[in-house]
Scaffold this motif. Structure first.
Motif, PDB file in Angstrom:
ATOM      1  N   ALA A   1       0.845  -1.201   0.000  1.00 37.75           N
ATOM      2  CA  ALA A   1       0.000   0.000   0.000  1.00 37.75           C
ATOM      3  C   ALA A   1       0.874   1.244   0.000  1.00 37.75           C
ATOM      4  N   PRO A   2       1.524   1.529  -1.131  1.00 42.07           N
ATOM      5  CA  PRO A   2       2.425   2.689  -1.178  1.00 42.07           C
ATOM      6  C   PRO A   2       1.700   4.024  -1.048  1.00 42.07           C
ATOM      7  N   ASP A   3       0.374   4.016  -1.231  1.00 44.76           N
ATOM      8  CA  ASP A   3      -0.385   5.259  -1.137  1.00 44.76           C
ATOM      9  C   ASP A   3      -0.974   5.480   0.253  1.00 44.76           C
ATOM     10  N   GLN A   4      -0.640   4.606   1.212  1.00 44.74           N
ATOM     11  CA  GLN A   4      -1.145   4.733   2.576  1.00 44.74           C
ATOM     12  C   GLN A   4      -0.082   5.374   3.472  1.00 44.74           C
ATOM     13  N   PRO A   5      -0.359   6.537   4.044  1.00 41.21           N
ATOM     14  CA  PRO A   5       0.644   7.172   4.917  1.00 41.21           C
ATOM     15  C   PRO A   5       1.085   6.285   6.072  1.00 41.21           C
ATOM     16  N   ARG A   6       0.162   5.463   6.593  1.00 38.96           N
ATOM     17  CA  ARG A   6       0.499   4.663   7.772  1.00 38.96           C
ATOM     18  C   ARG A   6       1.569   3.615   7.493  1.00 38.96           C
ATOM     19  N   THR A   7       1.645   3.133   6.254  1.00 36.15           N
ATOM     20  CA  THR A   7       2.706   2.173   5.958  1.00 36.15           C
ATOM     21  C   THR A   7       4.073   2.852   6.019  1.00 36.15           C
ATOM     22  N   HIS A   8       4.144   4.070   5.527  1.00 37.98           N
ATOM     23  CA  HIS A   8       5.408   4.810   5.570  1.00 37.98           C
ATOM     24  C   HIS A   8       5.758   5.200   7.007  1.00 37.98           C
ATOM     25  N   LEU A   9       4.741   5.507   7.806  1.00 40.11           N
ATOM     26  CA  LEU A   9       5.000   5.844   9.206  1.00 40.11           C
ATOM     27  C   LEU A   9       5.495   4.628   9.982  1.00 40.11           C
TER      28      LEU A   9
ATOM     29  N   LEU B   1      16.571   6.766   6.361  1.00 44.02           N
ATOM     30  CA  LEU B   1      15.367   6.048   5.941  1.00 44.02           C
ATOM     31  C   LEU B   1      14.152   6.546   6.719  1.00 44.02           C
ATOM     32  N   ALA B   2      14.322   6.770   8.009  1.00 48.34           N
ATOM     33  CA  ALA B   2      13.210   7.267   8.823  1.00 48.34           C
ATOM     34  C   ALA B   2      12.747   8.636   8.325  1.00 48.34           C
ATOM     35  N   LYS B   3      13.697   9.496   8.006  1.00 47.64           N
ATOM     36  CA  LYS B   3      13.352  10.836   7.527  1.00 47.64           C
ATOM     37  C   LYS B   3      12.616  10.770   6.196  1.00 47.64           C
ATOM     38  N   ARG B   4      13.108   9.936   5.279  1.00 44.05           N
ATOM     39  CA  ARG B   4      12.456   9.816   3.968  1.00 44.05           C
ATOM     40  C   ARG B   4      11.050   9.235   4.108  1.00 44.05           C
ATOM     41  N   SER B   5      10.898   8.286   5.002  1.00 41.37           N
ATOM     42  CA  SER B   5       9.585   7.657   5.183  1.00 41.37           C
ATOM     43  C   SER B   5       8.590   8.633   5.791  1.00 41.37           C
ATOM     44  N   ARG B   6       9.042   9.422   6.759  1.00 43.68           N
ATOM     45  CA  ARG B   6       8.144  10.427   7.337  1.00 43.68           C
ATOM     46  C   ARG B   6       7.735  11.459   6.292  1.00 43.68           C
ATOM     47  N   GLN B   7       8.686  11.833   5.441  1.00 42.65           N
ATOM     48  CA  GLN B   7       8.367  12.799   4.389  1.00 42.65           C
ATOM     49  C   GLN B   7       7.362  12.208   3.405  1.00 42.65           C
ATOM     50  N   ALA B   8       7.536  10.925   3.072  1.00 44.81           N
ATOM     51  CA  ALA B   8       6.595  10.271   2.163  1.00 44.81           C
ATOM     52  C   ALA B   8       5.200  10.235   2.771  1.00 44.81           C
ATOM     53  N   ALA B   9       5.115   9.969   4.072  1.00 45.28           N
ATOM     54  CA  ALA B   9       3.812   9.953   4.740  1.00 45.28           C
ATOM     55  C   ALA B   9       3.176  11.333   4.719  1.00 45.28           C
TER      56      ALA B   9
ATOM     57  N   GLY C   1      -5.757  15.265   5.411  1.00 44.69           N
ATOM     58  CA  GLY C   1      -5.612  16.333   6.382  1.00 44.69           C
ATOM     59  C   GLY C   1      -5.477  15.847   7.802  1.00 44.69           C
ATOM     60  N   ASP C   2      -4.793  14.722   8.013  1.00 43.28           N
ATOM     61  CA  ASP C   2      -4.631  14.174   9.356  1.00 43.28           C
ATOM     62  C   ASP C   2      -3.556  14.895  10.154  1.00 43.28           C
ATOM     63  N   GLY C   3      -2.916  15.865   9.546  1.00 43.84           N
ATOM     64  CA  GLY C   3      -1.903  16.608  10.283  1.00 43.84           C
ATOM     65  C   GLY C   3      -0.571  15.904  10.369  1.00 43.84           C
ATOM     66  N   ILE C   4      -0.299  14.982   9.448  1.00 43.77           N
ATOM     67  CA  ILE C   4       0.981  14.283   9.448  1.00 43.77           C
ATOM     68  C   ILE C   4       2.064  15.244   8.987  1.00 43.77           C
ATOM     69  N   THR C   5       3.148  15.275   9.719  1.00 43.41           N
ATOM     70  CA  THR C   5       4.278  16.117   9.356  1.00 43.41           C
ATOM     71  C   THR C   5       5.497  15.242   9.152  1.00 43.41           C
ATOM     72  N   ALA C   6       6.525  15.850   8.596  1.00 45.02           N
ATOM     73  CA  ALA C   6       7.757  15.101   8.361  1.00 45.02           C
ATOM     74  C   ALA C   6       8.667  15.107   9.574  1.00 45.02           C
ATOM     75  N   GLY C   7       8.236  15.706  10.666  1.00 38.80           N
ATOM     76  CA  GLY C   7       9.057  15.772  11.869  1.00 38.80           C
ATOM     77  C   GLY C   7       9.076  14.466  12.623  1.00 38.80           C
ATOM     78  N   PRO C   8       9.913  14.373  13.666  1.00 43.14           N
ATOM     79  CA  PRO C   8      10.051  13.125  14.416  1.00 43.14           C
ATOM     80  C   PRO C   8       8.803  12.726  15.174  1.00 43.14           C
ATOM     81  N   ASN C   9       7.836  13.644  15.383  1.00 49.90           N
ATOM     82  CA  ASN C   9       6.608  13.291  16.080  1.00 49.90           C
ATOM     83  C   ASN C   9       5.566  12.681  15.157  1.00 49.90           C
TER      84      ASN C   9
ATOM     85  N   LEU D   1       0.724   6.584  14.335  1.00 52.76           N
ATOM     86  CA  LEU D   1       0.743   5.136  14.187  1.00 52.76           C
ATOM     87  C   LEU D   1      -0.563   4.555  14.718  1.00 52.76           C
ATOM     88  N   PRO D   2      -0.842   3.270  14.417  1.00 51.46           N
ATOM     89  CA  PRO D   2      -2.037   2.650  14.998  1.00 51.46           C
ATOM     90  C   PRO D   2      -2.051   2.825  16.513  1.00 51.46           C
ATOM     91  N   PRO D   3      -3.213   3.096  17.095  1.00 54.80           N
ATOM     92  CA  PRO D   3      -3.256   3.386  18.536  1.00 54.80           C
ATOM     93  C   PRO D   3      -2.732   2.252  19.400  1.00 54.80           C
TER      94      PRO D   3
END
Length: 279
Positions: A142-150, A164-172, A179-187, A192-194
């Motif tokens: 599921a390359p189009d799902q932000p949660r897989t990249h997160l 790799l972590a930085k690139r994956s967060r950016q992809a997410a 509009g879930d408010g996902i950012t490329a920062g470490p937070n 992630l799933p609850p």
């Protein structure tokens, strides 16, 4: 006069529990799920929800009980399987956690959600390479799902693979069309799933508003509490200093002090390893 409102059903309580859970209002979520359990203690959805709440409250043993109750009535219940995997990992039952994670893929190997949870459970259980492989598989499925990249970012971060972590967060963040408010920062891994998120737990908290503060300090057994462990550590330090630096003390006395210090230190480490997690 208006008639009394209709009594709320299991589904009503479960819906409100889900809402409170999503809002991190865990006491309210627990109250709703307990009300649902009083109406139907065998409902697998309610038991799985109760297990998820117990996980969020850092109680893996209780989570396992609820997950087991759900799986007893539905052996392939998705949430119950997921909760069981995380609970076993949190309880440091690593081999069982790995088996529970594998059961998710056995149920549906083509599910990107299952691969995400497999990755996060196995990483929590200490298996680095299987977790990384599963996270990559989730991205491929599921390359189009932000949660897989997160999920990949979370696993990579835990393995100190910062690029790799930085690139994956950016992809997410780039895929965040909802509009879930996902950012490329470490937070970013907060989305992630609850079941994979945990609130930081302070091992010793003497807040008088906490009804268990005495137990946290004194413990159910003297040396299981923070006070007893502090005394052991203090004894080790008190006897170690003169044993090492007391050049004007007789050799026999210094040796005795050294033995006492070593014994106290060994006891402190042993007790800490056995009981620290229970607080």
């Amino acid at each position: 006069m208006d008639s009394d409102p209709a009594p709320r059903t299991v589904a009503d309580h479960l819906q409100r529990a889900e809402l409170m859970y999503d809002l991190d209002a865990l006491p309210d979520a627990r109250a709703e799920v307990e009300a649902a359990l009083r109406l139907d203690p065998l409902d697998p959805d309610v038991n799985a929800m109760a297990g998820a709440i117990a996980l969020a409250e850092s109680d893996p043993d209780e989570a396992l009980v609820f997950a087991g109750a759900a799986l007893a009535h539905d052996s392939v219940h998705r949430r119950a399987l997921i909760v069981r995997g995380y609970a076993l990992a949190d309880a440091e039952r690593r081999e069982e956690a790995m088996q529970a994670a594998a059961s998710l893929l056995e149920v549906d190997h083509g599910s990107w959600i299952h691969h995400v949870h497999y990755a996060l459970i196995t990483r929590r259980a200490g298996a680095a390479q299987p977790a990384l492989d599963a996270a990559w598989n989730a991205v491929r499925l599921a390359p189009d799902q932000p949660r897989t990249h997160l999920a990949l970012a979370a696993v990579a971060e835990s393995l100190a693979m910062k690029d790799l972590a930085k690139r994956s967060r950016q992809a997410a963040a780039d895929l965040d069309d909802l509009g879930d408010g996902i950012t490329a920062g470490p937070n970013a891994t907060q989305t992630l799933p609850p079941e994979a998120r945990r609130a930081p737990v302070r091992h010793v908290d003497a807040d008088p508003e906490d009804p268990k503060w005495r137990e946290k300090i004194y413990g159910p057994g003297f040396f299981r509490g923070a006070l007893g462990r502090s005394i052991l550590l203090g004894i080790a330090v008190i006897f170690a200093v003169p044993a090492l630096l007391g050049t004007d003390i007789q050799f026999g006395a210094r040796m005795l002090m050294a033995v006492i210090a070593i014994a106290a230190c060994v006891c402190w480490v042993t007790v800490l390893r056995r009981h620290r997690g229970s607080e």
